[in-house]
Design a protein around this motif. Sequence first.
Motif, mmCIF file in Angstrom:
data_model
loop_
_atom_site.group_PDB
_atom_site.id
_atom_site.type_symbol
_atom_site.label_atom_id
_atom_site.label_comp_id
_atom_site.label_asym_id
_atom_site.label_seq_id
_atom_site.Cartn_x
_atom_site.Cartn_y
_atom_site.Cartn_z
ATOM 1 N N SER A 275 -16.121 -0.831 27.574
ATOM 2 C CA SER A 275 -16.692 -2.037 26.988
ATOM 3 C C SER A 275 -17.719 -1.641 25.927
ATOM 4 O O SER A 275 -18.037 -0.461 25.768
ATOM 5 N N GLN A 276 -18.245 -2.642 25.259
ATOM 6 C CA GLN A 276 -19.308 -2.395 24.286
ATOM 7 C C GLN A 276 -20.499 -1.712 24.970
ATOM 8 O O GLN A 276 -21.162 -0.870 24.383
ATOM 9 N N ASP A 277 -20.748 -2.097 26.221
ATOM 10 C CA ASP A 277 -21.921 -1.606 26.941
ATOM 11 C C ASP A 277 -21.803 -0.173 27.453
ATOM 12 O O ASP A 277 -22.815 0.496 27.640
ATOM 13 N N ASN A 278 -20.572 0.291 27.723
ATOM 14 C CA ASN A 278 -20.440 1.632 28.291
ATOM 15 C C ASN A 278 -19.697 2.612 27.375
ATOM 16 O O ASN A 278 -19.333 3.703 27.797
ATOM 17 N N ALA A 279 -19.472 2.231 26.119
ATOM 18 C CA ALA A 279 -18.729 3.090 25.188
ATOM 19 C C ALA A 279 -19.383 4.460 25.031
ATOM 20 O O ALA A 279 -18.696 5.455 24.762
ATOM 21 N N ASP A 280 -20.687 4.543 25.233
ATOM 22 C CA ASP A 280 -21.399 5.816 25.091
ATOM 23 C C ASP A 280 -20.971 6.855 26.137
ATOM 24 O O ASP A 280 -21.245 8.049 25.952
ATOM 25 N N LEU A 281 -20.306 6.438 27.198
ATOM 26 C CA LEU A 281 -19.829 7.401 28.197
ATOM 27 C C LEU A 281 -18.894 8.437 27.584
ATOM 28 O O LEU A 281 -18.763 9.541 28.104
ATOM 29 N N VAL A 282 -18.244 8.079 26.487
ATOM 30 C CA VAL A 282 -17.317 9.012 25.850
ATOM 31 C C VAL A 282 -18.012 10.297 25.417
ATOM 32 O O VAL A 282 -17.395 11.354 25.326
ATOM 33 N N THR A 283 -19.326 10.239 25.184
ATOM 34 C CA THR A 283 -20.044 11.427 24.720
ATOM 35 C C THR A 283 -20.095 12.537 25.769
ATOM 36 O O THR A 283 -20.441 13.667 25.439
ATOM 37 N N ALA A 284 -19.723 12.243 27.002
ATOM 38 C CA ALA A 284 -19.653 13.289 28.026
ATOM 39 C C ALA A 284 -18.492 14.251 27.756
ATOM 40 O O ALA A 284 -18.529 15.400 28.219
ATOM 41 N N ILE A 285 -17.483 13.787 26.988
ATOM 42 C CA ILE A 285 -16.308 14.627 26.757
ATOM 43 C C ILE A 285 -15.889 14.734 25.297
ATOM 44 O O ILE A 285 -15.039 15.569 24.964
ATOM 45 N N GLY B 105 -9.424 -0.555 26.816
ATOM 46 C CA GLY B 105 -9.557 0.884 26.970
ATOM 47 C C GLY B 105 -10.021 1.227 28.366
ATOM 48 O O GLY B 105 -10.643 0.410 29.051
ATOM 49 N N ILE B 106 -9.709 2.445 28.772
ATOM 50 C CA ILE B 106 -10.129 2.912 30.096
ATOM 51 C C ILE B 106 -10.645 4.344 30.012
ATOM 52 O O ILE B 106 -10.213 5.125 29.181
ATOM 53 N N PHE B 107 -11.588 4.622 30.888
ATOM 54 C CA PHE B 107 -11.992 5.986 31.185
ATOM 55 C C PHE B 107 -11.379 6.341 32.529
ATOM 56 O O PHE B 107 -11.462 5.556 33.479
ATOM 57 N N ALA B 108 -10.758 7.512 32.640
ATOM 58 C CA ALA B 108 -10.366 8.061 33.939
ATOM 59 C C ALA B 108 -11.599 8.779 34.463
ATOM 60 O O ALA B 108 -12.158 9.646 33.782
ATOM 61 N N MET B 109 -12.052 8.397 35.643
ATOM 62 C CA MET B 109 -13.314 8.911 36.173
ATOM 63 C C MET B 109 -13.056 9.906 37.311
ATOM 64 O O MET B 109 -12.351 9.582 38.267
ATOM 65 N N LEU B 110 -13.630 11.082 37.197
ATOM 66 C CA LEU B 110 -13.593 12.085 38.261
ATOM 67 C C LEU B 110 -15.039 12.473 38.561
ATOM 68 O O LEU B 110 -15.780 12.858 37.652
ATOM 69 N N ASP B 111 -15.431 12.321 39.802
ATOM 70 C CA ASP B 111 -16.808 12.625 40.219
ATOM 71 C C ASP B 111 -17.838 11.867 39.387
ATOM 72 O O ASP B 111 -18.894 12.403 39.038
ATOM 73 N N GLY B 112 -17.508 10.611 39.037
ATOM 74 C CA GLY B 112 -18.438 9.751 38.316
ATOM 75 C C GLY B 112 -18.588 10.040 36.834
ATOM 76 O O GLY B 112 -19.436 9.459 36.170
ATOM 77 N N SER C 245 -19.659 10.077 17.631
ATOM 78 C CA SER C 245 -19.124 9.072 16.710
ATOM 79 C C SER C 245 -18.033 8.206 17.346
ATOM 80 O O SER C 245 -17.790 7.089 16.901
ATOM 81 N N LEU C 246 -17.394 8.702 18.389
ATOM 82 C CA LEU C 246 -16.338 7.917 19.038
ATOM 83 C C LEU C 246 -16.879 6.695 19.761
ATOM 84 O O LEU C 246 -16.157 5.709 19.940
ATOM 85 N N ALA C 247 -18.142 6.721 20.157
ATOM 86 C CA ALA C 247 -18.719 5.538 20.801
ATOM 87 C C ALA C 247 -18.654 4.338 19.856
ATOM 88 O O ALA C 247 -18.347 3.218 20.274
ATOM 89 N N THR C 248 -18.885 4.559 18.578
ATOM 90 C CA THR C 248 -18.783 3.486 17.581
ATOM 91 C C THR C 248 -17.348 2.990 17.463
ATOM 92 O O THR C 248 -17.094 1.785 17.399
ATOM 93 N N VAL C 249 -16.407 3.918 17.436
ATOM 94 C CA VAL C 249 -14.983 3.552 17.375
ATOM 95 C C VAL C 249 -14.612 2.728 18.603
ATOM 96 O O VAL C 249 -13.928 1.698 18.491
ATOM 97 N N PHE C 250 -15.065 3.150 19.774
ATOM 98 C CA PHE C 250 -14.721 2.447 21.006
ATOM 99 C C PHE C 250 -15.317 1.037 21.033
ATOM 100 O O PHE C 250 -14.674 0.099 21.486
#
Length: 179
Positions: A32-42, A61-68, A46-51
Amino acid sequence: MRRVIKIYRNKSYRWPDDVPVPTATIAMQAISQDNADLVTAIREESLATVFRKFAAEGRHGIFAMLDGVPAGHAWITTPADTSQVVNSYARLAAGDCLIHYCFVDPTHRGKGVYAQMLHALTAWAFAAGAHRVLVDTGDDNIASQRGILRAGFAEDQTTVDVVVARRLVWSRHRPVTAT
């Protein structure tokens, strides 16, 4: 300087009509707009803006989450009532969805993350009213092609698309013929 002319050579795959979509066993989190910054873990920041842009456009869009922590991400277009061109090159018929912008962190490759993201997005698309779910990749991306086939998608077509100034100007689509 930005390239004005782009040529996309892709292979496209579709989810078979008579095959149920497997249920994902890895936790998936909607982007979502609120959690797009999670992409910076991997990936790069700049992808947070794209997301955020994709989310604002109504893509799912989805994040596959492993160990949070995100292990990968993937996006899908929302089914539309009319034909549309997405990502400047992909021509979709009414009711089609395209899975795109997929990535699995190298430390998590080989664990089935890619297939499970494809399954989760395919299930979401059919629940949202899609008639067909497609995924494409570059014709030279053998690893992605193998992953798509292992996930259960069937070859659909090869495409060459020419985009000038972010506008699709020419396409050639060749259906895959059974051998």
